[in-house]
Design a protein around this motif. Structure first.
Motif, PDB file in Angstrom:
ATOM      1  N   TYR A  49     -20.207 -25.107 -25.577  1.00  0.00           N
ATOM      2  CA  TYR A  49     -18.829 -25.092 -26.089  1.00  0.00           C
ATOM      3  C   TYR A  49     -18.402 -23.662 -26.442  1.00  0.00           C
ATOM      4  CZ  TYR A  49     -14.843 -25.885 -29.152  1.00  0.00           C
ATOM      5  OH  TYR A  49     -13.595 -25.844 -29.715  1.00  0.00           O
ATOM      6  N   ILE A  62     -14.685 -26.700 -20.397  1.00  0.00           N
ATOM      7  CA  ILE A  62     -15.516 -26.606 -21.617  1.00  0.00           C
ATOM      8  C   ILE A  62     -16.445 -27.817 -21.721  1.00  0.00           C
ATOM      9  CG2 ILE A  62     -15.453 -26.625 -24.148  1.00  0.00           C
ATOM     10  CD1 ILE A  62     -12.828 -24.983 -23.927  1.00  0.00           C
ATOM     11  N   ALA A  63     -15.902 -29.003 -21.372  1.00  0.00           N
ATOM     12  CA  ALA A  63     -16.707 -30.225 -21.445  1.00  0.00           C
ATOM     13  C   ALA A  63     -17.879 -30.167 -20.475  1.00  0.00           C
ATOM     14  CB  ALA A  63     -15.826 -31.432 -21.150  1.00  0.00           C
ATOM     15  N   ILE A  64     -17.612 -29.611 -19.238  1.00  0.00           N
ATOM     16  CA  ILE A  64     -18.699 -29.479 -18.240  1.00  0.00           C
ATOM     17  C   ILE A  64     -19.799 -28.566 -18.774  1.00  0.00           C
ATOM     18  CG2 ILE A  64     -19.253 -28.546 -15.947  1.00  0.00           C
ATOM     19  CD1 ILE A  64     -16.378 -29.524 -15.106  1.00  0.00           C
ATOM     20  N   VAL A 103     -20.487 -27.908 -21.881  1.00  0.00           N
ATOM     21  CA  VAL A 103     -21.158 -28.617 -22.986  1.00  0.00           C
ATOM     22  C   VAL A 103     -22.225 -29.558 -22.428  1.00  0.00           C
ATOM     23  CG1 VAL A 103     -20.844 -30.384 -24.785  1.00  0.00           C
ATOM     24  CG2 VAL A 103     -19.292 -28.437 -24.679  1.00  0.00           C
ATOM     25  N   ILE A 104     -21.876 -30.303 -21.385  1.00  0.00           N
ATOM     26  CA  ILE A 104     -22.829 -31.257 -20.792  1.00  0.00           C
ATOM     27  C   ILE A 104     -23.994 -30.516 -20.139  1.00  0.00           C
ATOM     28  CG2 ILE A 104     -23.102 -32.996 -18.960  1.00  0.00           C
ATOM     29  CD1 ILE A 104     -20.093 -33.731 -19.554  1.00  0.00           C
ATOM     30  N   GLY A 131     -17.861 -21.677 -23.253  1.00  0.00           N
ATOM     31  CA  GLY A 131     -16.613 -22.131 -22.621  1.00  0.00           C
ATOM     32  C   GLY A 131     -15.401 -21.547 -23.316  1.00  0.00           C
ATOM     33  N   GLU A 132     -15.407 -21.517 -24.642  1.00  0.00           N
ATOM     34  CA  GLU A 132     -14.293 -20.942 -25.423  1.00  0.00           C
ATOM     35  C   GLU A 132     -14.136 -19.453 -25.148  1.00  0.00           C
ATOM     36  OE1 GLU A 132     -12.101 -21.726 -28.232  1.00  0.00           O
ATOM     37  OE2 GLU A 132     -12.158 -23.716 -27.315  1.00  0.00           O
ATOM     38  N   ALA A 144     -25.418 -28.170 -26.513  1.00  0.00           N
ATOM     39  CA  ALA A 144     -24.006 -28.537 -26.348  1.00  0.00           C
ATOM     40  C   ALA A 144     -23.103 -27.569 -27.097  1.00  0.00           C
ATOM     41  CB  ALA A 144     -23.795 -29.962 -26.840  1.00  0.00           C
ATOM     42  N   THR A 145     -23.532 -27.167 -28.298  1.00  0.00           N
ATOM     43  CA  THR A 145     -22.744 -26.213 -29.110  1.00  0.00           C
ATOM     44  C   THR A 145     -22.662 -24.861 -28.410  1.00  0.00           C
ATOM     45  OG1 THR A 145     -23.531 -27.331 -31.113  1.00  0.00           O
ATOM     46  CG2 THR A 145     -22.538 -25.177 -31.409  1.00  0.00           C
ATOM     47  N   TYR A 188     -10.008 -27.842 -20.881  1.00  0.00           N
ATOM     48  CA  TYR A 188     -10.835 -28.801 -21.639  1.00  0.00           C
ATOM     49  C   TYR A 188     -11.944 -29.396 -20.760  1.00  0.00           C
ATOM     50  CZ  TYR A 188      -7.184 -28.495 -25.183  1.00  0.00           C
ATOM     51  OH  TYR A 188      -6.295 -28.038 -26.117  1.00  0.00           O
ATOM     52  N   ILE A 189     -11.590 -29.628 -19.482  1.00  0.00           N
ATOM     53  CA  ILE A 189     -12.597 -30.161 -18.557  1.00  0.00           C
ATOM     54  C   ILE A 189     -13.711 -29.138 -18.343  1.00  0.00           C
ATOM     55  CG2 ILE A 189     -13.006 -30.879 -16.149  1.00  0.00           C
ATOM     56  CD1 ILE A 189     -10.093 -32.004 -16.204  1.00  0.00           C
TER      57      ILE A 189
END
Length: 382
Positions: free
Chosen positions: A32, A61-63, A65-66, A35-36, A28-29, A58-59
């Motif tokens: 993230y 990055i969240a995707i 992460v998942i 994504g950043e 997950a890290t 944000y969506i």
């Protein structure tokens, strides 16, 4: 045994669960971070949804992460199995290596790591840097560390021998220090002839080095060569005692050649030697004892020791003795205990040769010895 196996199994299951959670968090890290990076790169210009601060960013990055969290979640059993295999392999490999090699190799690796780190930190301070320098420094650090391990294992025997020699040196230094705590004990002629010094040394009450001056040996030799039978026997006895002290005792014995030609008397030479060596004189000569105390020389008097360890006799005690001879005062008789203590018995003169019961009236302790005064029991009962 079964309980232990169950506990071990449960611990392994719990460890696998913890590792799975950790790997999922790591995934997950990573998602993230990726994504950043994408959101802040030039790619974000082509996608309006990735504008900084927008909901779409944000969506996105969240995707990620998942996705990465799920990837690592499903891969964690394989990663766990790989780690376990590597650990088992290393463990088996280490078990084959002797403990000394492991310890020495580890120490060599640490030394190599320290040297390489210091070297590259100095280079960095001079202004050398960059990505290439960092890669080269890591590679060279690993090589130097491996060299440290290899050299340490190859030179294991030499390293162990160096440490063992240092240990021996430190232990011998300690022994010397312990020996130096005890003052030297200088024997005079009378105490050697007496012979009790040998028995005292056997008990372990005397500590330090026994010093036998050469001039004392010369005096003993002259006595042993005397034309007088009594003197000759005493001299030979003294030489026999010295041989026993040297051969049978564990206490160190030192023969000192130092002489004082300007001094004629052996006793005076003895006291002078004690002052020079800062030692103690062992004697049973009452006069030498007095002179030594006057000159500030420490003395161990065998007679004083013998008196100190004699059985204590208190006034009022009864004892059975034999009158041997008459005393100095009128009517007194003299008797002796087994240890040589003299008993003066009032009214004992008329009973010389007889065995009688007496009662102790007083005890006189002097440097020369102990004297017991007593009265016939029948006189006291009257």
């Amino acid at each position: 045994m079964k309980k232990m196996l169950i506990i071990q199994r449960e611990v392994k299951i719990l460890l696998k669960k913890i590792l799975r959670i950790l790997f999922t968090l790591i995934g997950a890290t990573i998602g993230y971070i990726i994504g950043e990076i994408i959101a802040k790169s030039d790619l974000s210009k082509n996608f309006p949804m990735l504008i900084n601060g927008s909901v779409g960013q944000y969506i996105f990055i969240a995707i990620l992460v998942i996705i990465f969290g799920l990837i690592f979640f499903f891969l964690s059993p394989l990663i766990n199995a790989a780690i376990t295999k590597v650990m088992d392999y290393v463990e088996k490999d280490v078990q084959r290596v002797p403990t000394y090699d492991v310890i020495v190799g580890t120490a060599g690796g640490i030394i190599g790591l320290i040297i390489s780190t210091l070297f590259f930190s100095v280079l960095k301070n001079t202004g050398v840097g960059g990505t290439l320098f960092a890669i080269i420094s890591v590679i060279l650090t690993l090589i130097i560390t491996a060299l440290g391990v290899d050299i340490a294992i190859k030179k294991k025997d030499d390293i162990i021998s160096i440490f063992s020699s240092i240990k021996k040196t430190s232990s011998s230094t300690k022994e010397k220090k312990n020996k130096s705590k005890y003052t030297s004990k200088i024997l005079d002629t009378s105490v050697i002839i007496d012979g009790r010094i040998f028995d005292i040394c056997q008990t372990g009450f005397i500590e330090g080095t026994l010093v036998i001056p050469n001039f004392v040996l010369e005096e003993l030799r002259h006595i042993a060569d005397s034309s007088d039978d009594l003197k000759r026997n005493r001299g030979r006895r003294g030489l026999d005692i010295l041989n026993k002290i040297q051969n049978e005792l564990k206490i160190p014995v030192e023969i000192v050649e130092k002489d004082f030609p300007e001094i004629n008397e052996v006793d005076s030479k003895l006291l002078k030697l004690a002052q020079v060596m800062k030692g103690k004189v062992i004697t049973n000569d009452f006069n030498l004892n007095k002179v030594a105390k006057f000159q500030g020389v420490a003395v161990l008097n065998i007679n004083e020791l013998a008196n100190a360890v004699k059985p204590v006799v208190l006034p009022g005690e009864e004892m059975e003795i034999q009158i041997i001879k008459d005393g100095k005062e009128a009517g007194q008789g003299i008797a002796y205990l087994d240890d040589g203590t003299m008993i003066v018995v009032e009214g004992g003169k008329r009973h010389i040769g007889e065995i009688m019961n007496v009662v102790v009236t007083s005890v006189l302790q002097t440097a020369a010895g102990r004297m017991i005064f007593a009265k016939r029991k029948d006189l006291i009962s009257r």
